[in-house]
Design an enzyme around this catalytic site. Structure first.
Site, PDB file in Angstrom:
ATOM      1  N   LYS A  14      55.524  73.545  31.565  1.00  0.00           N
ATOM      2  CA  LYS A  14      56.059  73.358  32.690  1.00  0.00           C
ATOM      3  C   LYS A  14      55.387  74.554  33.666  1.00  0.00           C
ATOM      4  CE  LYS A  14      60.575  73.795  31.617  1.00  0.00           C
ATOM      5  NZ  LYS A  14      60.379  73.925  30.254  1.00  0.00           N
ATOM      6  N   ARG A  89      68.766  70.937  34.882  1.00  0.00           N
ATOM      7  CA  ARG A  89      68.856  71.144  33.595  1.00  0.00           C
ATOM      8  C   ARG A  89      70.275  70.473  33.236  1.00  0.00           C
ATOM      9  NH1 ARG A  89      65.248  75.618  32.507  1.00  0.00           N
ATOM     10  NH2 ARG A  89      64.976  75.999  30.284  1.00  0.00           N
ATOM     11  N   ARG A 128      53.579  82.880  22.200  1.00  0.00           N
ATOM     12  CA  ARG A 128      53.512  83.444  23.295  1.00  0.00           C
ATOM     13  C   ARG A 128      54.374  84.871  22.970  1.00  0.00           C
ATOM     14  NH1 ARG A 128      56.357  80.903  28.444  1.00  0.00           N
ATOM     15  NH2 ARG A 128      57.949  80.968  26.975  1.00  0.00           N
ATOM     16  N   ARG A 134      58.947  88.400  26.455  1.00  0.00           N
ATOM     17  CA  ARG A 134      60.321  87.786  26.817  1.00  0.00           C
ATOM     18  C   ARG A 134      61.110  87.727  25.789  1.00  0.00           C
ATOM     19  NH1 ARG A 134      59.705  81.747  29.712  1.00  0.00           N
ATOM     20  NH2 ARG A 134      61.378  81.187  28.562  1.00  0.00           N
ATOM     21  N   ARG A 146      66.959  77.033  21.831  1.00  0.00           N
ATOM     22  CA  ARG A 146      66.761  76.663  23.179  1.00  0.00           C
ATOM     23  C   ARG A 146      66.294  75.309  23.340  1.00  0.00           C
ATOM     24  NH1 ARG A 146      61.892  80.901  24.335  1.00  0.00           N
ATOM     25  NH2 ARG A 146      61.465  79.546  26.092  1.00  0.00           N
TER      26      ARG A 146
HETATM   27  P1  AP5 Z   1      54.772  77.274  29.511  1.00  0.00           P
HETATM   28  O1  AP5 Z   1      54.046  76.683  30.622  1.00  0.00           O
HETATM   29  O2  AP5 Z   1      55.312  78.711  29.832  1.00  0.00           O
HETATM   30  O3  AP5 Z   1      55.999  76.269  29.283  1.00  0.00           O
HETATM   31  P2  AP5 Z   1      57.185  75.910  29.683  1.00  0.00           P
HETATM   32  O4  AP5 Z   1      57.679  74.723  29.662  1.00  0.00           O
HETATM   33  O5  AP5 Z   1      57.364  76.731  31.206  1.00  0.00           O
HETATM   34  O6  AP5 Z   1      58.075  76.976  28.736  1.00  0.00           O
HETATM   35  P3  AP5 Z   1      59.288  77.914  28.938  1.00  0.00           P
HETATM   36  O7  AP5 Z   1      59.442  79.183  28.020  1.00  0.00           O
HETATM   37  O8  AP5 Z   1      59.073  78.712  30.349  1.00  0.00           O
HETATM   38  O9  AP5 Z   1      60.422  77.071  28.850  1.00  0.00           O
HETATM   39  P4  AP5 Z   1      62.143  77.279  29.221  1.00  0.00           P
HETATM   40  O10 AP5 Z   1      62.266  75.891  29.638  1.00  0.00           O
HETATM   41  O11 AP5 Z   1      62.695  77.509  27.910  1.00  0.00           O
HETATM   42  O12 AP5 Z   1      62.350  78.508  29.949  1.00  0.00           O
HETATM   43  P5  AP5 Z   1      62.627  78.979  31.378  1.00  0.00           P
HETATM   44  O13 AP5 Z   1      62.074  80.122  32.035  1.00  0.00           O
HETATM   45  O14 AP5 Z   1      62.965  77.515  32.188  1.00  0.00           O
HETATM   46  O15 AP5 Z   1      54.179  77.470  28.262  1.00  0.00           O
HETATM   47  C1  AP5 Z   1      54.394  77.802  27.109  1.00  0.00           C
HETATM   48  C2  AP5 Z   1      53.429  78.548  26.123  1.00  0.00           C
HETATM   49  O16 AP5 Z   1      52.426  77.613  25.576  1.00  0.00           O
HETATM   50  C3  AP5 Z   1      52.389  79.502  26.940  1.00  0.00           C
HETATM   51  O17 AP5 Z   1      52.189  80.493  26.043  1.00  0.00           O
HETATM   52  C4  AP5 Z   1      51.167  78.579  27.316  1.00  0.00           C
HETATM   53  O18 AP5 Z   1      50.059  79.340  27.593  1.00  0.00           O
HETATM   54  C5  AP5 Z   1      51.076  77.865  26.269  1.00  0.00           C
HETATM   55  N1  AP5 Z   1      50.517  76.359  26.554  1.00  0.00           N
HETATM   56  C6  AP5 Z   1      50.773  75.734  27.832  1.00  0.00           C
HETATM   57  N2  AP5 Z   1      50.068  74.382  27.555  1.00  0.00           N
HETATM   58  C7  AP5 Z   1      49.442  74.421  26.489  1.00  0.00           C
HETATM   59  C8  AP5 Z   1      48.662  73.397  25.924  1.00  0.00           C
HETATM   60  N3  AP5 Z   1      48.261  72.486  26.751  1.00  0.00           N
HETATM   61  N4  AP5 Z   1      48.260  73.684  24.657  1.00  0.00           N
HETATM   62  C9  AP5 Z   1      48.712  74.698  24.013  1.00  0.00           C
HETATM   63  N5  AP5 Z   1      49.485  75.683  24.436  1.00  0.00           N
HETATM   64  C10 AP5 Z   1      49.810  75.616  25.752  1.00  0.00           C
HETATM   65  O19 AP5 Z   1      64.188  79.262  31.177  1.00  0.00           O
HETATM   66  C11 AP5 Z   1      64.510  80.426  30.464  1.00  0.00           C
HETATM   67  C12 AP5 Z   1      66.257  80.430  30.214  1.00  0.00           C
HETATM   68  O20 AP5 Z   1      66.653  80.818  31.576  1.00  0.00           O
HETATM   69  C13 AP5 Z   1      66.826  79.477  29.912  1.00  0.00           C
HETATM   70  O21 AP5 Z   1      67.041  79.275  28.241  1.00  0.00           O
HETATM   71  C14 AP5 Z   1      68.144  79.368  30.495  1.00  0.00           C
HETATM   72  O22 AP5 Z   1      68.857  80.541  29.802  1.00  0.00           O
HETATM   73  C15 AP5 Z   1      67.935  80.073  31.812  1.00  0.00           C
HETATM   74  N6  AP5 Z   1      67.804  79.031  32.711  1.00  0.00           N
HETATM   75  C16 AP5 Z   1      66.424  78.615  33.498  1.00  0.00           C
HETATM   76  N7  AP5 Z   1      66.780  77.638  34.256  1.00  0.00           N
HETATM   77  C17 AP5 Z   1      67.935  77.400  33.944  1.00  0.00           C
HETATM   78  C18 AP5 Z   1      68.970  76.077  34.694  1.00  0.00           C
HETATM   79  N8  AP5 Z   1      68.419  75.240  35.476  1.00  0.00           N
HETATM   80  N9  AP5 Z   1      70.165  76.020  34.352  1.00  0.00           N
HETATM   81  C19 AP5 Z   1      70.754  77.074  33.259  1.00  0.00           C
HETATM   82  N10 AP5 Z   1      70.011  77.985  32.821  1.00  0.00           N
HETATM   83  C20 AP5 Z   1      68.681  78.053  33.086  1.00  0.00           C
HETATM   84 MG    MG Z   2      58.546  78.094  32.239  1.00  0.00          MG
END
Ligand code: AP5
Ligand code: MG
Length: 191
Positions: A14, A89, A128, A134, A146
């Site tokens: 994402k 979410r 990562r 992180r 997660r």
């Molecule tokens: P990346 O692009 O970072 O993927 P992502 O989907 O953004 O993954 P996140 O780890 O950010 O997801 P998340 O949903 O757990 O975290 P968030 O910050 O939203 O890619 C991931 C890796 O893969 C990178 O190293 C990238 O380089 C690699 N990659 C990308 N594309 C690739 C490809 N095509 N091939 C190979 N490799 C690739 O949330 C974190 C925490 O915050 C949650 O757990 C929760 O506690 C809280 N939170 C956030 N939002 C909310 C909400 N709305 N409600 C409640 N709690 C929330």
């Molecule tokens: Mg993300």
């Protein structure tokens, strides 16, 4: 306006794809994960509360993230649109987002959902974790949690957008550029 929900499990890409989409379409990127991590780094009360949930891979309470998104929408007045990354979410968050956008005479255009198999998600996140700093990428059990939380609490949001005929799944495996092309095709067709 073009308002896109970029959906998918942890590690589905994402954040990576948002960076490319905001450039191409001139949108504002709203990632609740990024905003929460910035609060955490600034050691605000909100950040301290959120950390308790984030470190375990649990969701931060709806009222906290909905309030945060409401403030960000207000801060950005006249814009082409938004990419919502990692939000909504839960179904309550999706309902709240519709109501916040309605107050601004706009709405979600579509949801594009990145589909990536479980093993690939775990592989990407552990990888990562080696350098990201992180906390939630460091531990295989937290990563599994997660993904579990995603299936239990977040995946049902798909039905919310499906009912509005706004849900579009996209294959999230392959090169970053190929996946970007797939996303653009879907967005261009439905914007
Ligand atoms: P990346 O692009 O970072 O993927 P992502 O989907 O953004 O993954 P996140 O780890 O950010 O997801 P998340 O949903 O757990 O975290 P968030 O910050 O939203 O890619 C991931 C890796 O893969 C990178 O190293 C990238 O380089 C690699 N990659 C990308 N594309 C690739 C490809 N095509 N091939 C190979 N490799 C690739 O949330 C974190 C925490 O915050 C949650 O757990 C929760 O506690 C809280 N939170 C956030 N939002 C909310 C909400 N709305 N409600 C409640 N709690 C929330
Ligand atoms: Mg993300």
């Amino acid at each position: 306006m073009l308002n896109v929900v970029l959906f998918g499990p942890p590690g589905s890409g994402k954040g990576t794809q948002s960076a490319k989409l905001i450039e191409k379409y001139g949108l504002i990127h709203l990632s609740t994960g990024d905003i929460l991590r910035a609060e955490l780094a600034a050691q605000t009360e909100l950040g301290k509360e959120a950390k308790r949930y984030m470190d375990k891979g649990e969701l931060v309470p709806d009222r906290v993230v909905i309030g945060m998104i409401g403030r960000k929408l207000d801060e950005n007045g006249k814009v082409n649109g938004f990419i919502f990354d990692g939000f909504p979410r839960t179904t309550s968050q999706a309902e709240a987002l519709d109501s916040l956008l309605k107050d601004k005479n706009t709405s979600i255009t579509l949801m594009v959902a990145l589909e990536v198999p479980h093993e690939e998600l775990v592989k990407r996140l552990l990888n990562r974790g080696k350098e990201s700093g992180r906390a939630d990428d460091q531990n295989a059990e937290v990563i599994e949690n997660r993904i579990r939380v995603y299936h239990r609490e977040t995946a049902p949001v798909i039905h919310y957008y499906e009912a509005q005929h706004k849900f579009f799944p996209v294959n999230g495996v392959g090169s970053i550029d190929d996946i970007f092309q797939r996303l653009c095709e879907v967005i261009d067709k439905h914007k």
